[in-house]
Write a protein that holds these residues in place. Structure first.
Motif, PDB file in Angstrom:
ATOM      1  N   MET A   1       1.244  -1.019  -0.364  1.00 54.39           N
ATOM      2  CA  MET A   1       0.007  -0.257  -0.138  1.00 54.39           C
ATOM      3  C   MET A   1       1.433   0.998   0.187  1.00 54.39           C
ATOM      4  N   ASN A   2       0.071   2.059  -0.618  1.00 52.63           N
ATOM      5  CA  ASN A   2       1.343   3.957  -1.180  1.00 52.63           C
ATOM      6  C   ASN A   2       1.027   4.496   0.595  1.00 52.63           C
ATOM      7  N   THR A   3       2.252   5.158   0.586  1.00 52.40           N
ATOM      8  CA  THR A   3       1.549   5.396   2.153  1.00 52.40           C
ATOM      9  C   THR A   3       1.199   7.310   1.815  1.00 52.40           C
ATOM     10  N   ARG A   4       1.423   7.398   0.213  1.00 61.74           N
ATOM     11  CA  ARG A   4       0.430   8.540   0.027  1.00 61.74           C
ATOM     12  C   ARG A   4       0.583   9.223  -0.945  1.00 61.74           C
ATOM     13  N   PRO A   5      -0.623   9.669  -1.196  1.00 56.88           N
ATOM     14  CA  PRO A   5      -1.309   9.595  -2.735  1.00 56.88           C
ATOM     15  C   PRO A   5      -0.641   9.402  -4.555  1.00 56.88           C
ATOM     16  N   ASP A   6      -0.917   9.184  -5.104  1.00 54.89           N
ATOM     17  CA  ASP A   6       0.110   9.777  -6.535  1.00 54.89           C
ATOM     18  C   ASP A   6      -0.076  11.267  -6.263  1.00 54.89           C
ATOM     19  N   SER A   7       0.459  11.827  -7.110  1.00 57.10           N
ATOM     20  CA  SER A   7       1.269  13.278  -7.418  1.00 57.10           C
ATOM     21  C   SER A   7      -0.336  13.372  -8.291  1.00 57.10           C
ATOM     22  N   ASP A   8      -0.052  12.750  -9.774  1.00 55.79           N
ATOM     23  CA  ASP A   8      -1.024  12.507 -10.474  1.00 55.79           C
ATOM     24  C   ASP A   8      -2.173  12.853 -10.364  1.00 55.79           C
ATOM     25  N   LYS A   9      -2.530  11.666  -9.562  1.00 54.98           N
ATOM     26  CA  LYS A   9      -3.999  11.537  -9.138  1.00 54.98           C
ATOM     27  C   LYS A   9      -4.756  11.613  -8.052  1.00 54.98           C
ATOM     28  N   GLY A  10      -3.981  13.107  -7.653  1.00 51.25           N
ATOM     29  CA  GLY A  10      -4.015  12.909  -6.210  1.00 51.25           C
ATOM     30  C   GLY A  10      -5.864  13.706  -5.705  1.00 51.25           C
ATOM     31  N   TRP A  11      -6.037  14.980  -6.350  1.00 54.73           N
ATOM     32  CA  TRP A  11      -6.912  15.541  -6.523  1.00 54.73           C
ATOM     33  C   TRP A  11      -8.340  14.522  -6.682  1.00 54.73           C
ATOM     34  N   ARG A  12      -7.985  13.662  -7.378  1.00 53.72           N
ATOM     35  CA  ARG A  12      -9.222  12.542  -7.704  1.00 53.72           C
ATOM     36  C   ARG A  12      -9.410  11.406  -6.320  1.00 53.72           C
ATOM     37  N   ILE A  13      -8.703  11.285  -5.756  1.00 53.25           N
ATOM     38  CA  ILE A  13      -8.627  10.769  -4.727  1.00 53.25           C
ATOM     39  C   ILE A  13      -9.564  11.697  -3.835  1.00 53.25           C
ATOM     40  N   TRP A  14      -8.607  12.883  -3.552  1.00 57.97           N
ATOM     41  CA  TRP A  14      -9.616  13.439  -2.452  1.00 57.97           C
ATOM     42  C   TRP A  14     -10.808  13.650  -3.021  1.00 57.97           C
ATOM     43  N   TRP A  15     -11.107  13.945  -4.540  1.00 54.90           N
ATOM     44  CA  TRP A  15     -12.615  13.912  -5.163  1.00 54.90           C
ATOM     45  C   TRP A  15     -13.345  12.861  -4.400  1.00 54.90           C
ATOM     46  N   ASN A  16     -12.906  11.700  -4.779  1.00 55.03           N
ATOM     47  CA  ASN A  16     -13.796  10.092  -4.367  1.00 55.03           C
ATOM     48  C   ASN A  16     -14.285  10.568  -2.774  1.00 55.03           C
ATOM     49  N   LEU A  17     -13.540  11.049  -2.527  1.00 51.89           N
ATOM     50  CA  LEU A  17     -13.123  11.020  -0.885  1.00 51.89           C
ATOM     51  C   LEU A  17     -14.455  11.906  -0.388  1.00 51.89           C
TER      52      LEU A  17
ATOM     53  N   GLY B   1     -12.233   5.207  -0.806  1.00 52.71           N
ATOM     54  CA  GLY B   1     -11.061   3.956  -1.280  1.00 52.71           C
ATOM     55  C   GLY B   1      -9.710   5.124  -0.423  1.00 52.71           C
ATOM     56  N   ALA B   2      -9.625   6.457  -0.164  1.00 51.78           N
ATOM     57  CA  ALA B   2      -8.625   6.910   0.266  1.00 51.78           C
ATOM     58  C   ALA B   2      -7.813   6.104   1.218  1.00 51.78           C
ATOM     59  N   ILE B   3      -8.322   5.438   2.314  1.00 53.85           N
ATOM     60  CA  ILE B   3      -7.681   5.203   3.410  1.00 53.85           C
ATOM     61  C   ILE B   3      -7.066   3.709   2.791  1.00 53.85           C
ATOM     62  N   VAL B   4      -8.161   2.726   2.699  1.00 53.49           N
ATOM     63  CA  VAL B   4      -7.912   1.600   2.282  1.00 53.49           C
ATOM     64  C   VAL B   4      -7.244   1.497   0.822  1.00 53.49           C
ATOM     65  N   ARG B   5      -7.387   1.738  -0.209  1.00 56.67           N
ATOM     66  CA  ARG B   5      -6.956   1.705  -1.017  1.00 56.67           C
ATOM     67  C   ARG B   5      -5.505   2.766  -1.786  1.00 56.67           C
ATOM     68  N   ASN B   6      -5.536   3.684  -1.853  1.00 53.58           N
ATOM     69  CA  ASN B   6      -4.685   5.101  -0.977  1.00 53.58           C
ATOM     70  C   ASN B   6      -3.680   5.265  -0.169  1.00 53.58           C
TER      71      ASN B   6
END
Length: 303
Positions: A1-17, A85-90
């Motif tokens: 599991m990554n420790t931080r979101p990838d920069s290129d998809k970070g906005w999408r992670i927060w948006w999905n959250l 899925g920000a916690i368990v996937r990202n």
């Protein structure tokens, strides 16, 4: 599991959250309450925008709190459906998600101060109660979402209360007809939660939840969902027959196919992923119904 979101998809992670597909549950009541106020007063667009943004921020914060507590209680994993899925996937830290939720609460509070300054400070009390309900829906030692009262709580606050506040800050008063019109919307907001609980029934049961879906069983819960749709549309018919609202409100019947799709979509399904289309159709029913209800009132207002 990554420790931080990838920069290129970070906005999408927060948006999905924020679980954007749920935000219409906050938008529709504000729109309807404001449209209902047009007959009584001049439209105050800044109050509308402030109320709209505050409601959507509280909804997004509620989703984040849900994500945090469902993870810490072991309910969510990488295969869970219907979550950000920000916690368990990202790999986003749980505390970061919770902190962001409180930041959104803070922004909503600032907007609430503006709303109160231009309407009534009693709105502050109601707003704080709404935020408390949002937190304790999945937070605290006795989460509302784990009980049979989740649908009632969500419907009351995200339907009835928001519609009345949106109407009140425009007009400075409360109308009986507005209260009656808010009931079917409240029922459909509750239906979204019931659909969610039908989808998650097996997993929730294993984790000790006591939702309505679990208490009724899957088959009866689907019947209950259908009954909620029938009652919501029936109230509109009753209001029209009683002469309390315009027959234009019968335009809401155009959303019935979505309600049918939502109900039948659960029949014979046992896997959560199989029930996602029905879950989506339930949310769409609420959205389309609310928009059509608002359009019906607008047509009546202008013509």
């Amino acid at each position: 599991m990554n420790t931080r979101p990838d920069s290129d998809k970070g906005w999408r992670i927060w948006w999905n959250l924020t679980r954007p597909h749920t935000l219409t549950a906050a938008f529709v009541p504000v729109l309807l309450g404001t449209v209902l106020a047009l007959e009584y007063t001049q439209f105050h667009w800044l109050l509308f925008l402030a109320m709209l943004l505050a409601s959507m921020l509280i909804q997004a914060a509620t989703n984040m709190i849900n994500e945090y507590y469902d993870f810490t209680r072991g309910l969510d994993n990488e295969q869970s459906v219907g979550i950000g899925g920000a916690i368990v996937r990202n790999g986003v830290k749980p505390k970061t998600v919770l902190s962001l939720a409180f930041i959104l609460f803070g922004i909503a509070l600032l907007l609430g101060i503006y709303i109160c300054a231009n309407s009534s400070w009693w709105i502050a009390v109601i707003g704080l109660v709404c935020m408390a309900a949002a937190y304790f829906y999945t937070g605290g030692p006795f989460p509302i979402a784990y009980s049979p009262f989740g649908e009632i709580t969500a419907g009351f606050f995200m339907g009835f209360v928001i519609i009345l506040i949106s109407f009140y800050i425009q007009t400075g008063t409360i109308d009986t007809t507005v209260m009656l019109v808010s009931i079917p919307v409240s029922i459909l907001v509750g239906a979204i939660l019931l659909a969610n609980n039908i989808r998650d029934l097996d997993g929730d049961k294993e984790n000790g939840r006591k939702t309505i879906a679990i208490l009724l069983g899957r088959k009866n819960a689907i019947y209950f969902l259908a009954a909620m749709f029938i009652v919501a549309y029936g109230i509109v018919v009753a209001l029209v027959i009683a002469g309390l609202v315009s027959p234009w409100l019968l335009i809401t019947f155009l959303s019935i196919p979505k309600a049918v799709k939502a109900t039948t979509g659960f029949i014979g399904k046992t896997m959560p992923i199989q029930m996602m289309p029905a879950m989506k159709a339930t949310a769409q029913t609420n959205t389309i119904f609310g928009f059509l209800l608002s359009i019906g009132f607008l047509i009546d207002y202008f013509y």
